[in-house]
Design a protein around this motif. Structure first.
Motif, PDB file in Angstrom:
ATOM      1  N   LYS B 118       0.814  -1.223   0.000  1.00  0.00           N
ATOM      2  CA  LYS B 118       0.000   0.000   0.000  1.00  0.00           C
ATOM      3  C   LYS B 118       0.845   1.270   0.000  1.00  0.00           C
ATOM      4  O   LYS B 118       0.396   2.320  -0.470  1.00  0.00           O
ATOM      5  CB  LYS B 118      -0.949  -0.007   1.205  1.00  0.00           C
ATOM      6  N   TYR B 121       1.631   1.410  -3.980  1.00  0.00           N
ATOM      7  CA  TYR B 121       0.622   1.168  -5.019  1.00  0.00           C
ATOM      8  C   TYR B 121      -0.784   1.424  -4.489  1.00  0.00           C
ATOM      9  O   TYR B 121      -1.042   1.295  -3.297  1.00  0.00           O
ATOM     10  CB  TYR B 121       0.695  -0.296  -5.492  1.00  0.00           C
ATOM     11  N   ILE B 122      -1.696   1.748  -5.420  1.00  0.00           N
ATOM     12  CA  ILE B 122      -3.121   1.733  -5.122  1.00  0.00           C
ATOM     13  C   ILE B 122      -3.535   0.269  -5.000  1.00  0.00           C
ATOM     14  O   ILE B 122      -3.201  -0.545  -5.862  1.00  0.00           O
ATOM     15  CB  ILE B 122      -3.918   2.411  -6.263  1.00  0.00           C
ATOM     16  N   LEU B 123      -4.256  -0.057  -3.933  1.00  0.00           N
ATOM     17  CA  LEU B 123      -4.736  -1.429  -3.736  1.00  0.00           C
ATOM     18  C   LEU B 123      -6.256  -1.448  -3.832  1.00  0.00           C
ATOM     19  O   LEU B 123      -6.945  -0.796  -3.046  1.00  0.00           O
ATOM     20  CB  LEU B 123      -4.341  -1.954  -2.346  1.00  0.00           C
ATOM     21  N   ASP B 146      -7.519   0.573  -0.711  1.00  0.00           N
ATOM     22  CA  ASP B 146      -7.791   1.982  -1.018  1.00  0.00           C
ATOM     23  C   ASP B 146      -9.216   2.161  -1.515  1.00  0.00           C
ATOM     24  O   ASP B 146      -9.828   3.193  -1.279  1.00  0.00           O
ATOM     25  CB  ASP B 146      -6.793   2.499  -2.057  1.00  0.00           C
ATOM     26  N   THR B 147      -9.726   1.167  -2.220  1.00  0.00           N
ATOM     27  CA  THR B 147     -11.133   1.204  -2.619  1.00  0.00           C
ATOM     28  C   THR B 147     -11.589  -0.187  -3.032  1.00  0.00           C
ATOM     29  O   THR B 147     -10.766  -1.081  -3.262  1.00  0.00           O
ATOM     30  CB  THR B 147     -11.394   2.235  -3.738  1.00  0.00           C
ATOM     31  N   ILE B 148     -12.905  -0.331  -3.111  1.00  0.00           N
ATOM     32  CA  ILE B 148     -13.534  -1.598  -3.480  1.00  0.00           C
ATOM     33  C   ILE B 148     -14.055  -1.450  -4.906  1.00  0.00           C
ATOM     34  O   ILE B 148     -14.893  -0.583  -5.183  1.00  0.00           O
ATOM     35  CB  ILE B 148     -14.720  -1.909  -2.528  1.00  0.00           C
ATOM     36  N   LEU B 171     -10.363   3.586 -11.994  1.00  0.00           N
ATOM     37  CA  LEU B 171      -9.093   4.040 -11.410  1.00  0.00           C
ATOM     38  C   LEU B 171      -8.413   5.092 -12.297  1.00  0.00           C
ATOM     39  O   LEU B 171      -7.396   5.670 -11.893  1.00  0.00           O
ATOM     40  CB  LEU B 171      -8.146   2.858 -11.185  1.00  0.00           C
TER      41      LEU B 171
END
Lengths: 238, 238
Positions: B118, B121-123, B146-148, B171
């Protein structure tokens, strides 16, 4: 409203969590300094934000199909560059300046308050900003969202009911289990109209010093009124 | 593949991040113990998972409209309760057992690996699980997404291309800037077909001890092959 009846807090972001005005002005200053431009970047920031509601109105009215906020912001930016007589920029430079909205700074209480609130509640954005904008902003600013919801996943801009209703539906919650947090009474009024609970957190500096709303809304209009996000955490017992 | 070309990691979740088999069996044991039921809960968990692909196939084929995974899981559960001769449960008890999928435990390396990843990177999840399921699982297990994203926000179940394409679009990234992480070669093959990069993290215990895939895929089939998420963080320089 009993805090134990609430499972998720859904947040307005521009103005409520982050200070768009001074952040866009800061980004503009840096952009202009590198290119020898003389621009009143505070006025530029305010003008850019001024085109925000009219741009979304085109989508809300159905006059144009769904268009994400990054794209609306960019169109407004091109308009303003002409108006401010800023010329000769490359497309990639305009793209970079447009992404200033991904680099907004939180109000000082926002991250400490959110970290406390996250221990007890689901925290989701319910913003008109698109997902990429919200994700990039959160990574940079350390905003600890559990997920990004709002306009783009709902396909509707606040204050249209679908933005609130679809966000609550995606969380699998009753509307009354969601607490909408915002600095803007019209946003909260629309959320309440859908059945969400409301928390008003005034941000008197959103439009600059001395520009606070002339008449503060009455306390009884909202389920919670908090000074800032730390006070909100205190009041919600987290 | 150079790690610096990647901006987001998108994750399969069931089997890749969490151990559904032993978690569902654990949840079933506790549920049965409280009610004096004698059930082979490992077999129950496997049977429940066995109905997963056929249920999604009804949606993929267009034979039924979009139905979120929580609802598919519940229909499968009702079928299995009859098959296992478990009777007399209240609707609220069935709901509670169905939400066992919200309470799955991560593999031991998952959280430490994700925390490291994390930072760079964006996870995002790119799972067939619905948003509420993913959010609730993450809150309980400490998964730092970071988001679903994934099936519900795309309106399509993997391995249908729309699930991958819409997630990358939300994204705001090029497909080649997204690295799909999964324990299942068919998921990765579909992601690669859309233009995403792929990381294979085998989970030999997903189906229980001694049930690993008979033939491991060739290394060259994927951009990255990692032993677990800590190894993935090592290989991706985070």
């Amino acid at each position: 409203m009993k805090p134990e009846s609430i499972k998720a807090l859904t947040f307005d972001v521009f103005g409520t969590v982050v200070d768009w005005r001074s952040s866009i002005a800061r980004e503009g200053e840096a952009f202009g300094r590198a290119r020898g431009l003389t621009v009143d970047w505070v006025r530029f920031a305010e003008a850019w934000r001024g085109l925000y509601q009219p741009a979304m109105d085109e989508v809300r009215s159905g006059r144009r199909p769904w268009t994400k906020l990054d794209d609306l912001h960019r169109e407004s930016l091109v308009t303003l560059l002409a108006e401010f007589k800023i010329t000769g920029l490359k497309e990639s430079e305009i793209d970079d300046l447009n992404r200033a909205w991904h680099r907004l700074d939180p109000w000082p209480d926002a991250v400490p308050g959110l970290v406390r609130l996250k221990s007890r509640y689901i925290l989701a954005t319910l913003s008109n900003g698109n997902v990429a904008l919200m994700v990039n902003m959160a990574k940079r600013a350390g905003l600890p969202w559990d997920t990004i919801l709002g306009a783009e996943v709902a396909g509707a801009y606040k204050p249209q009911p679908k933005a609130y209703l679809r966000s609550a539906e995606l969380l699998g919650l009753q509307l009354s289990e969601c607490l909408m947090v915002a600095a803007h009474p019209n946003d909260l009024k629309a959320a309440a109209g859908c059945g969400l609970r409301t928390a008003y957190v005034p941000r008197p500096l959103e439009h600059g010093p001395g520009k606070a709303a002339a008449s503060a809304p009455a306390k009884g209009d909202f389920d919670v009124v908090a000074r800032d996000f730390v006070d909100l955490a205190d009041q919600l017992g987290s």
